[in-house]
Enzyme design. Structure first.
Site, PDB file in Angstrom:
ATOM      1  N   ARG A   1      -0.657  -8.713  13.289  1.00 39.73           N
ATOM      2  CA  ARG A   1      -1.206  -7.693  12.384  1.00 39.73           C
ATOM      3  C   ARG A   1      -2.049  -8.349  11.286  1.00 39.73           C
ATOM      4  O   ARG A   1      -3.082  -7.818  10.884  1.00 39.73           O
ATOM      5  CB  ARG A   1      -0.065  -6.852  11.797  1.00 39.73           C
TER       6      ARG A   1
ATOM      7  N   LYS B   1       0.828  -1.217   0.000  1.00 36.08           N
ATOM      8  CA  LYS B   1       0.000   0.000   0.000  1.00 36.08           C
ATOM      9  C   LYS B   1       0.860   1.265   0.000  1.00 36.08           C
ATOM     10  O   LYS B   1       0.612   2.184  -0.763  1.00 36.08           O
ATOM     11  CB  LYS B   1      -0.933   0.027   1.224  1.00 36.08           C
TER      12      LYS B   1
END
Ligand code: AMP
Length: 221
Positions: free
Chosen positions: A172, A13
């Site tokens: 995560r 990202k």
């Protein structure tokens, strides 16, 4: 143009966000970067966020939503913005809808980068950034052209994130699948959801993302 870039940690990202920001001249808003700045400055938000970030969990919605609300009303967002790392929960997605409606804004696209889980851990444990300009690099996938020298700014200082280690990455990833992936139906129901193959090389992924955004840009021109 207002865009969300979605994907698990390590999907690319940040790398894609930088390309999009440069090409379309819109503000890049990365809530992870904003939180790291709060931690570094030792603010109240930073103190609350630090241990949560180190464990790979998610910072409470109310902190993130108020931080984001302040950020998108800044002048550099007037031409549009790209959200990287937000929203990460259904309440954050709902709060964003409300914030946008209040400001008479709309979302143009939610673009998800799809990457195999096995690749994510390797990608994350090999990544680092320029300490001066933030340009992203990777031990195997994207090394500086001159070893030890940033391609973008010539700096010789690089940093690795403390939460980019194998144990924290697992937490995560779990947070992504349990709390973030459920926002996908929210956006596909709105008809603005696109998925690209994040396993392709960086340039190819950029090409896929730009093809989507160019179509949207031309439609709204
Ligand atoms: P990132 O740089 O996007 O990988 O974010 C790093 C860490 O910051 C995450 O693991 C979370 O602890 C926290 N964080 C960033 N963005 C958010 C968000 N939108 N909601 C909750 N926590 C966040």
């Amino acid at each position: 143009m207002n865009i969300i870039l979605l994907g698990p940690p390590g999907a690319g990202k940040g790398t894609q966000a930088k390309q999009i920001q440069d090409r379309y001249g819109i503000a890049q808003i990365a809530t992870g970067d904003m939180l790291r700045a709060e931690v570094a400055a030792g603010t109240e938000i930073g103190r609350r966020a630090k241990s949560i970030m180190e464990s790979g969990g998610l910072v409470p919605d109310e902190i993130i939503i108020s931080m984001l609300g302040n950020r998108i009303s800044q002048p550099d967002c007037a031409r549009g913005f790209l959200l990287d790392g937000f929203p990460r929960t259904v309440p954050q997605a709902e709060a964003l809808d409300k914030l946008l409606a209040e400001q008479g804004l709309k979302l143009d696209a939610v673009i998800a980068l799809k990457v195999d889980d096995a690749a994510l851990v390797d990608r994350i444990s090999g990544r680092y950034t320029c300490a001066t300009c933030g340009a992203p690099y990777h031990d195997t996938a994207k090394r500086p052209k001159v070893p030890g020298v940033c391609d973008e700014c010539g700096s010789t200082e690089f940093i690795r994130r403390p939460d980019d280690n194998r144990e924290t990455v697992m937490a995560r990833l779990e947070a992504y699948y349990r709390q973030t992936a459920p926002i996908i139906p929210h956006y596909s129901a709105q008809g603005r959801f696109y998925e690209v193959d994040g396993m392709a090389n960086i340039g190819e992924v950029t090409g896929q993302v730009e093809a989507i955004l160019d179509r949207i840009n031309n439609r709204s021109a």
